[in-house]
Design a protein around this motif. Structure first.
Motif, short mmCIF file in Angstrom:
data_model
loop_
_atom_site.label_atom_id
_atom_site.label_comp_id
_atom_site.label_asym_id
_atom_site.label_seq_id
_atom_site.Cartn_x
_atom_site.Cartn_y
_atom_site.Cartn_z
N ALA A 60 11.00 -5.13 -23.90
CA ALA A 60 11.89 -5.82 -22.97
C ALA A 60 12.93 -6.64 -23.73
CB ALA A 60 11.09 -6.72 -22.04
N GLY A 61 12.49 -7.34 -24.78
CA GLY A 61 13.43 -8.13 -25.57
C GLY A 61 14.44 -7.28 -26.30
N GLY A 62 13.97 -6.13 -26.81
CA GLY A 62 14.89 -5.21 -27.48
C GLY A 62 15.94 -4.66 -26.54
N LEU A 63 15.53 -4.32 -25.32
CA LEU A 63 16.49 -3.83 -24.33
C LEU A 63 17.49 -4.92 -23.95
CD1 LEU A 63 14.02 -1.88 -21.99
CD2 LEU A 63 15.79 -0.87 -23.44
N ALA A 64 17.01 -6.16 -23.84
CA ALA A 64 17.92 -7.26 -23.50
C ALA A 64 18.94 -7.48 -24.61
CB ALA A 64 17.11 -8.54 -23.25
N ALA A 65 18.47 -7.53 -25.84
CA ALA A 65 19.38 -7.73 -26.97
C ALA A 65 20.36 -6.57 -27.10
CB ALA A 65 18.58 -7.89 -28.26
N VAL A 108 13.93 -14.72 -16.94
CA VAL A 108 15.05 -15.65 -16.73
C VAL A 108 15.65 -16.09 -18.06
CG1 VAL A 108 15.66 -17.96 -15.90
CG2 VAL A 108 14.26 -16.45 -14.48
N LEU A 109 14.79 -16.39 -19.03
CA LEU A 109 15.27 -16.81 -20.35
C LEU A 109 16.08 -15.69 -21.02
CD1 LEU A 109 12.07 -18.64 -21.64
CD2 LEU A 109 14.28 -19.70 -21.11
N ALA A 110 15.61 -14.45 -20.90
CA ALA A 110 16.33 -13.33 -21.51
C ALA A 110 17.68 -13.12 -20.84
CB ALA A 110 15.48 -12.06 -21.42
N LEU A 111 17.71 -13.20 -19.53
CA LEU A 111 18.98 -13.06 -18.81
C LEU A 111 19.93 -14.19 -19.17
CD1 LEU A 111 17.85 -11.92 -15.24
CD2 LEU A 111 19.28 -10.63 -16.85
N GLY A 112 19.39 -15.41 -19.27
CA GLY A 112 20.23 -16.55 -19.64
C GLY A 112 20.82 -16.41 -21.02
N LEU A 152 20.76 -1.03 -19.57
CA LEU A 152 19.85 -1.70 -20.50
C LEU A 152 19.41 -3.05 -19.95
CD1 LEU A 152 21.60 -0.92 -23.91
CD2 LEU A 152 19.39 -0.04 -23.16
N ALA A 153 20.35 -3.79 -19.36
CA ALA A 153 20.02 -5.11 -18.79
C ALA A 153 19.06 -4.98 -17.62
CB ALA A 153 21.30 -5.82 -18.36
N VAL A 154 19.31 -4.00 -16.76
CA VAL A 154 18.43 -3.78 -15.61
C VAL A 154 17.04 -3.37 -16.08
CG1 VAL A 154 18.01 -2.28 -13.61
CG2 VAL A 154 20.30 -3.21 -14.04
N ALA A 155 16.97 -2.48 -17.06
CA ALA A 155 15.68 -2.03 -17.57
C ALA A 155 14.91 -3.19 -18.20
CB ALA A 155 15.88 -0.92 -18.59
#
Length: 312
Positions: free
Chosen positions: A66-71, A132-136, A114-117
């Motif tokens: 999840a963190g990799g997709l967010a980044a 929430v932290l990742a989106l922020g 990627l953000a949605v995933a």
């Protein structure tokens, strides 16, 4: 089928996999995998610290995904928004968008997916706080740093670097579901570490940033002024790293590693400043020594934070 048609067919069959590989490689390059690696390195050790030992490995893998997709999503949007200056800089002109390997609309769609995933994985398999932290963090990187700070202020990376400080907090909350002081100390370590790391790179590519009109500190200030700030931020980084010892009540492994690594980091920053004071400029300063060492410093420091609870 004539021999010419057969030859053409064979060539097309040979080229098709190559084209697919090139397209996949271009989309992967948009995500800036090397940056993601460093972000993930600062995500996992706080999970060990939070668990007081080995955390649920399934949770670790899901959080990394999840963190990799967010980044990756944030990096794709950064590539989209910076495609004009990337085309002007030697260091970045070979990225997929300046080379037109990927079109802008497709890159935007890729970033959104990627953000949605990432959000779906966080919400479905981790917890809402980490989501929430990742989106922020992503929103801060894209809207505050990339769209506002980067092209306007010489202190852009100081405040813009906040986005890259969230992985330790996300790793902690993935395990505990709540916030605490320890991950915020690690947040602060990354915050104060980011300027020396980035300014060292910016010294090496100062001409690139100047040509692109990006007011990085080495572009608008002489080298000795930049390197003294690098030294100050390095010393503060080391001091903050040692604060984790009493706050997280670590064993002896972490503070010992933090002290030794911090001393080496500080010595390298002092050497860079002395070279700058002697009148050397840009690449002659050998700023990439500090840049590469800063990567090693952060990785080893966080590894020490993960190993410490295993030995207590």
């Amino acid at each position: 089928m004539t021999s010419l048609q057969q030859t053409t067919h064979d060539v097309e069959r040979t080229l098709a996999p190559a084209r697919v590989r090139d397209v996949l490689a271009a989309y992967l390059a948009l995500t800036k995998p090397r940056i993601i690696e460093l972000l993930l390195v600062t995500t996992v050790p706080p999970m060990f610290l939070a668990a007081g030992g080995v955390p649920d490995l399934r949770l670790v893998l899901i959080t990394l995904l999840a963190g990799g997709l967010a980044a990756a999503s944030a990096n794709v949007f950064n590539c989209v928004l910076d495609r004009d200056i990337d085309e002007l800089m030697r260091r970045t002109r070979r990225r997929p968008l300046p080379r037109h390997q990927v079109q802008t609309p497709q890159a935007v769609v890729f970033g959104v997916l990627l953000a949605v995933a990432s959000t779906a994985v966080f919400l479905g398999a981790v917890n809402w706080l980490s989501a929430v932290l990742a989106l922020g963090a992503n929103a801060f990187y894209v809207f505050v740093y990339t769209m506002w700070l980067k092209r306007r202020y010489s202190q852009n990376i100081v405040w813009g670097g906040i986005a890259g400080c969230f992985p330790p907090v996300i790793g902690w909350t993935a395990v505990t579901g709540e916030l605490a002081w320890a991950p915020w100390v690690l947040f602060a370590v990354v915050f104060f570490w980011t300027p020396p790391h980035t300014w060292a790179l910016a010294i090496r590519y100062r001409a690139d940033y100047a040509a692109a009109g990006v007011p990085m500190l080495p572009v608008v200030r002489p080298a000795p002024q930049v390197t003294i700030r690098i030294l100050v931020y390095t010393v503060v980084t080391v001091a903050v790293s040692l604060a984790l010892w009493p706050i997280a009540q670590t064993g002896w492994v972490y503070p010992l590693a933090a002290a030794v690594l911090g001393a080496a980091f500080t010595v390298e920053a002092v050497r860079l400043h002395l070279r700058a004071r002697s009148g050397l400029l840009d690449a002659s300063l050998r700023p990439m020594r500090l840049f590469h060492w800063s990567n090693s410093y952060l990785a080893l420091l966080f590894i020490a934070a993960a190993v410490d609870p295993l030995l207590r």
